[in-house]
Design a protein around this motif. Structure first.
Motif, mmCIF file in Angstrom:
data_model
loop_
_atom_site.group_PDB
_atom_site.id
_atom_site.type_symbol
_atom_site.label_atom_id
_atom_site.label_comp_id
_atom_site.label_asym_id
_atom_site.label_seq_id
_atom_site.Cartn_x
_atom_site.Cartn_y
_atom_site.Cartn_z
ATOM 1 N N PRO A 1 30.138 -44.872 -24.705
ATOM 2 C CA PRO A 1 29.059 -44.868 -25.696
ATOM 3 C C PRO A 1 29.138 -46.065 -26.642
ATOM 4 O O PRO A 1 28.116 -46.623 -27.037
ATOM 5 N N LEU A 2 30.370 -46.431 -27.014
ATOM 6 C CA LEU A 2 30.557 -47.421 -28.082
ATOM 7 C C LEU A 2 31.495 -48.545 -27.659
ATOM 8 O O LEU A 2 32.355 -48.363 -26.794
ATOM 9 N N GLY A 3 31.356 -49.696 -28.283
ATOM 10 C CA GLY A 3 32.238 -50.823 -28.002
ATOM 11 C C GLY A 3 32.524 -51.634 -29.254
ATOM 12 O O GLY A 3 31.787 -51.563 -30.243
ATOM 13 N N VAL A 4 33.614 -52.401 -29.192
ATOM 14 C CA VAL A 4 34.051 -53.259 -30.293
ATOM 15 C C VAL A 4 33.648 -54.689 -29.945
ATOM 16 O O VAL A 4 34.001 -55.180 -28.871
ATOM 17 N N VAL A 5 32.918 -55.342 -30.834
ATOM 18 C CA VAL A 5 32.397 -56.670 -30.515
ATOM 19 C C VAL A 5 33.373 -57.748 -30.980
ATOM 20 O O VAL A 5 33.680 -57.858 -32.169
ATOM 21 N N LEU A 6 33.842 -58.542 -30.039
ATOM 22 C CA LEU A 6 34.858 -59.555 -30.318
ATOM 23 C C LEU A 6 34.312 -60.716 -31.138
ATOM 24 O O LEU A 6 35.054 -61.385 -31.854
ATOM 25 N N GLY A 7 33.027 -60.965 -30.989
ATOM 26 C CA GLY A 7 32.411 -62.101 -31.684
ATOM 27 C C GLY A 7 31.132 -62.445 -30.958
ATOM 28 O O GLY A 7 30.771 -61.789 -29.976
ATOM 29 N N THR A 8 30.449 -63.456 -31.440
ATOM 30 C CA THR A 8 29.249 -63.896 -30.717
ATOM 31 C C THR A 8 29.596 -65.167 -29.954
ATOM 32 O O THR A 8 30.277 -66.064 -30.454
ATOM 33 N N LEU B 1 39.624 -56.514 -38.835
ATOM 34 C CA LEU B 1 38.452 -55.638 -38.727
ATOM 35 C C LEU B 1 38.213 -55.195 -37.283
ATOM 36 O O LEU B 1 37.724 -54.089 -37.037
ATOM 37 N N LEU B 2 38.572 -56.074 -36.325
ATOM 38 C CA LEU B 2 38.480 -55.672 -34.919
ATOM 39 C C LEU B 2 39.354 -54.450 -34.673
ATOM 40 O O LEU B 2 38.959 -53.507 -33.980
ATOM 41 N N GLU B 3 40.548 -54.463 -35.275
ATOM 42 C CA GLU B 3 41.489 -53.347 -35.114
ATOM 43 C C GLU B 3 40.919 -52.071 -35.740
ATOM 44 O O GLU B 3 40.962 -50.992 -35.132
ATOM 45 N N LEU B 4 40.336 -52.222 -36.943
ATOM 46 C CA LEU B 4 39.736 -51.056 -37.606
ATOM 47 C C LEU B 4 38.560 -50.522 -36.800
ATOM 48 O O LEU B 4 38.372 -49.313 -36.674
ATOM 49 N N CYS B 5 37.772 -51.433 -36.259
ATOM 50 C CA CYS B 5 36.603 -51.025 -35.470
ATOM 51 C C CYS B 5 37.066 -50.272 -34.228
ATOM 52 O O CYS B 5 36.491 -49.247 -33.853
ATOM 53 N N GLU B 6 38.136 -50.781 -33.612
ATOM 54 C CA GLU B 6 38.657 -50.112 -32.420
ATOM 55 C C GLU B 6 39.125 -48.692 -32.754
ATOM 56 O O GLU B 6 38.859 -47.755 -32.003
ATOM 57 N N GLN B 7 39.797 -48.546 -33.892
ATOM 58 C CA GLN B 7 40.232 -47.202 -34.325
ATOM 59 C C GLN B 7 39.021 -46.277 -34.506
ATOM 60 O O GLN B 7 39.008 -45.133 -34.045
ATOM 61 N N ALA B 8 38.005 -46.792 -35.201
ATOM 62 C CA ALA B 8 36.825 -45.963 -35.491
ATOM 63 C C ALA B 8 36.117 -45.542 -34.207
ATOM 64 O O ALA B 8 35.694 -44.388 -34.060
ATOM 65 N N VAL B 9 36.013 -46.470 -33.268
ATOM 66 C CA VAL B 9 35.353 -46.171 -31.998
ATOM 67 C C VAL B 9 36.180 -45.157 -31.204
ATOM 68 O O VAL B 9 35.653 -44.183 -30.659
ATOM 69 N N ARG B 10 37.487 -45.384 -31.172
ATOM 70 C CA ARG B 10 38.365 -44.500 -30.392
ATOM 71 C C ARG B 10 38.363 -43.075 -30.975
ATOM 72 O O ARG B 10 38.302 -42.095 -30.239
ATOM 73 N N GLU B 11 38.424 -42.992 -32.285
ATOM 74 C CA GLU B 11 38.426 -41.662 -32.932
ATOM 75 C C GLU B 11 37.105 -40.921 -32.680
ATOM 76 O O GLU B 11 37.074 -39.700 -32.631
ATOM 77 N N THR B 12 36.031 -41.684 -32.486
ATOM 78 C CA THR B 12 34.710 -41.062 -32.326
ATOM 79 C C THR B 12 34.394 -40.711 -30.879
ATOM 80 O O THR B 12 33.827 -39.665 -30.580
ATOM 81 N N SER B 13 34.775 -41.617 -29.968
ATOM 82 C CA SER B 13 34.341 -41.415 -28.576
ATOM 83 C C SER B 13 35.503 -41.332 -27.601
ATOM 84 O O SER B 13 35.280 -41.210 -26.394
ATOM 85 N N GLY B 14 36.726 -41.456 -28.079
ATOM 86 C CA GLY B 14 37.884 -41.268 -27.212
ATOM 87 C C GLY B 14 38.367 -42.524 -26.512
ATOM 88 O O GLY B 14 39.487 -42.571 -26.013
ATOM 89 N N ALA B 15 37.546 -43.546 -26.439
ATOM 90 C CA ALA B 15 37.959 -44.772 -25.749
ATOM 91 C C ALA B 15 37.259 -45.955 -26.405
ATOM 92 O O ALA B 15 36.170 -45.796 -26.960
ATOM 93 N N ALA B 16 37.896 -47.123 -26.354
ATOM 94 C CA ALA B 16 37.279 -48.301 -26.970
ATOM 95 C C ALA B 16 37.391 -49.471 -26.013
ATOM 96 O O ALA B 16 38.433 -49.692 -25.401
ATOM 97 N N ILE C 1 33.370 -64.806 -44.557
ATOM 98 C CA ILE C 1 33.554 -63.405 -44.939
ATOM 99 C C ILE C 1 34.039 -62.621 -43.722
ATOM 100 O O ILE C 1 33.398 -62.663 -42.659
ATOM 101 N N PRO C 2 35.179 -61.914 -43.823
ATOM 102 C CA PRO C 2 35.683 -61.139 -42.689
ATOM 103 C C PRO C 2 34.602 -60.187 -42.186
ATOM 104 O O PRO C 2 34.032 -59.427 -42.969
ATOM 105 N N SER C 3 34.333 -60.265 -40.880
ATOM 106 C CA SER C 3 33.196 -59.520 -40.324
ATOM 107 C C SER C 3 33.562 -58.899 -38.990
ATOM 108 O O SER C 3 34.460 -59.381 -38.286
ATOM 109 N N VAL C 4 32.817 -57.857 -38.645
ATOM 110 C CA VAL C 4 32.951 -57.278 -37.312
ATOM 111 C C VAL C 4 31.667 -56.526 -36.982
ATOM 112 O O VAL C 4 30.928 -56.127 -37.880
ATOM 113 N N MET C 5 31.437 -56.363 -35.679
ATOM 114 C CA MET C 5 30.285 -55.582 -35.217
ATOM 115 C C MET C 5 30.736 -54.502 -34.251
ATOM 116 O O MET C 5 31.747 -54.639 -33.561
ATOM 117 N N MET C 6 29.932 -53.455 -34.188
ATOM 118 C CA MET C 6 30.147 -52.368 -33.242
ATOM 119 C C MET C 6 28.891 -52.265 -32.378
ATOM 120 O O MET C 6 27.775 -52.408 -32.884
#
Lengths: 414, 414
Positions: free
Chosen positions: A202-209, A332-347, A366-371
């Motif tokens: 369902p969800l993914g962690v975006v490394l960058g553009t 922030l990539l690490e935090l995003c991965e945690q949030a995704v994993r906690e929500t959907s079980g896999a990142a 500015i430190p940034s990340v996308m989901m």
């Protein structure tokens, strides 16, 4: 008040009813429909204990003051392409609104850090061909001189269309003020590609553009009569281009996430009875790694020269556009991965091919990340753009988790 | 009066001065400039002891009566493409005029067979897209129903343009009367290709006109975002077309004189940032052998289906046009070879890629042959079309020899 992800889906449908027709979303920036969407959004915001204003570039800022002036920014954009989908941009902003509501109702009304929701002006660049306009003003990467004279298909000038919406292009540099105290930026978006759906995630962690190199490649051969010119006497510009159209797949194939696309081929004179004397092809190359991008660009140039020589043609390259890759912030990539994993079980971590406002924010330091949330069939910029409602709701939950983690992270920074 | 090939070159220049502008020849059929060229030609003919008239399709016949009613026909066409060259069509007719003068001045005024010079109407089809119009009426292969409604780029109907020149399309079948007593047909033409120049030969013997299979091939894939669609998830219609663009060279390469040309490629949506969802390509295949042509057509179809499958696309074929090969008459080929060899010392036999009036005459069952004279750089249908004057003069001499040999041959036929 607890997080209500169903409300986000309901509000997306409300917005669709307000701003879409039978061909899809019509929230093109600087049009009446877009302004109507923004009024609708401002009315929703009014119910919250926040300050709201437009900056000098037309970006709409909603600020919930916190104990610290350091601010978490959450972004999205209400504008769409013509005949667009219901999620691109709007999901980001309305999920952010729901997160803001949850934060505003907790912490006894005073969160530990300031939280700011931003509706970027003209992410798509659909009307004037200049994307991420508002966020580039914020980032200080705008190009006023080059952009002010742009016109839409009816001949209306960009600067006049902005003025009609209360924005003076000469004031763009003032938008940089909004960067004050910005400590982190997070953004949710639909993937607009097929990767997560193919992986069943369902969800993914975006490394960058990804960085982009975009060129027109013109092969010059010799127009000749299709009936009277022997095969071995031809200088066929199409043959050289055809070889390159196939070779770019090997060039991209050496790198896991890289893409190379020949999206347009034009033949001249372009008639059935003449060997192609001139062939113009576009090449769009993207990768998250600047070194990989540079290597692919070099290899495509070398290949084009080799094929031109083989076909007794010449070749020239003209750059259409390029931009460097923008990797997101490691923490922030690490935090995003945690949030995704906690929500959907896999990142899964993946780069973004399309450009986003988050890249402009990141370029401003500015430190940034996308989901990303899964796109059905990977289709976007089209009225059939869609995502399962259960995935939309999971995305709101995951963005909320990411917001909480990022607020904590901000407090740990010097 | 003996043959004067220099006069033919001088008359070609006279015609050029009368009917060309800075962009080349403008003798497009059914226009005022074409009518002016025809008046100029009729005036030249008037000096000879001949009967002249226009037939029901506008072909101009000049008849020198002989001892036998059996007739040798010599053909050409005054019409040109817009911005055309000075030789295409006009050389044939003016060389024929010079041969007619020589014959008329010999034989005590009464040659052994009748000799007829014909200026075919609208060989090029430049204005209405229907080539060899006049000769197809003569041959009975015309297509009145399909042609009468054709319009030029200004919306003028073919039938109205013809009427303005005194030709009623409904009367076309009457032109077949001119076939009476026709015993043989000969035609000189510039090669319009590079073969004779590459071989260092002034003149060539034309084996026949190649058959043509002309199709539009459409590959259907899936439009997708160039940035977000992984290489292995694409259904790239351009890739399938590119493979075919290269494969047709192997398909043609198995046969000595065969040609296959992809002259036009169109991509949809045709933008730099999208994988090509649909690709339309033209394929023009030609050979003098009907079996070879059929084999090449079959192989291209098979290849297109294979490439479509490889790229996860589909493919469809739409026929634009086709015509069977028209081989010239065996005896006349031999006579043409003798004439060419006696004039230039060497003879090469080659097929004609372009269609000519001679093919229509041959289809009517009249023994026919053509002779080519070298084209500089193989370029035609262009103001830079040219042939060395010494080669033009040799061509007049060789056509005259061929006329004499063919007259003798006619007398040997039952």
């Amino acid at each position: 008040m607890s997080l209500n992800p169903q409300r986000t889906v309901a509000e997306l449908k409300e917005l669709r009813a307000l701003t879409a027709d039978e061909n899809g979303a019509q929230r093109v920036a600087w049009t009446d429909t877009w302004l109507r969407a923004r009024e609708w959004f401002a009315a929703k915001v009014k119910e919250l204990p926040v300050e709201q204003h437009r900056d000098a570039a037309g970006n709409h800022w909603v600020t919930l003051a916190g104990a610290s002036e350091k601010a978490l920014l959450i972004g999205g954009h209400l504008d769409s392409v013509p005949n667009g989908g219901w999620l691109d941009g709007a999901l980001d902003l309305l999920a952010g609104l729901e997160v803001l509501r949850r934060i505003a109702s907790g912490f006894g009304g005073r969160p530990p850090v300031t939280v700011r929701l931003v509706d970027w002006a003209d992410e798509e660049g659909a009307r004037f061909g200049r994307s991420v306009l508002g966020s580039s003003a914020f980032a200080g990467t705008h190009s006023i001189a080059a952009d002010r004279g742009r016109t839409d298909r009816d001949g209306v000038k960009l600067e006049d269309a902005l003025r009609r919406c209360g924005v003076e292009i000469d004031q763009f540099p003032e938008a940089r003020k909004e960067r004050k105290n910005a400590a982190a930026y997070i953004e949710l978006h639909i993937e607009q590609g097929p990767v997560l759906e193919r992986m069943g995630l369902p969800l993914g962690v975006v490394l960058g553009t990804k960085g982009v190199e975009r060129h027109i490649i013109t092969f010059h051969g010799q127009e000749a009569h299709a009936g009277s010119t022997p095969m071995n006497a031809r200088r066929d510009a199409l043959a050289a281009a055809a070889k390159l159209a196939l070779e770019i797949r090997s060039i991209a194939g050496k790198h896991e996430e890289a893409v190379c696309t020949m999206g347009s081929v034009k033949t001249f004179p372009g008639i059935a009875t003449a060997v192609v004397g001139r062939c113009e092809a576009t090449l769009d190359q993207r990768d998250l790694d600047a070194g990989v991008l540079a290597q692919m660009y070099r290899e495509a140039q070398e290949a084009s020269r080799r094929f031109a020589a083989e076909e007794n043609c010449t070749v020239e390259w003209t750059r259409l556009w390029n931009i460097e890759p923008v990797p997101f912030h490691k923490d922030l990539l690490e935090l995003c991965e945690q949030a995704v994993r906690e929500t959907s079980g896999a990142a899964h971590r993946l780069p973004s091919g399309p450009l986003h406002d988050a890249a402009e924010v990141a370029r401003a330091g500015i430190p940034s990340v996308m989901m990303f949330v899964q796109s059905l069939k990977g289709i976007s910029h089209n009225k059939i753009e869609d995502t399962r409602e259960e995935h939309l709701e999971m995305a709101v939950v995951a963005l909320d988790r990411l917001a909480s983690k990022t607020m904590e992270w901000i407090l740990t920074q010097r």
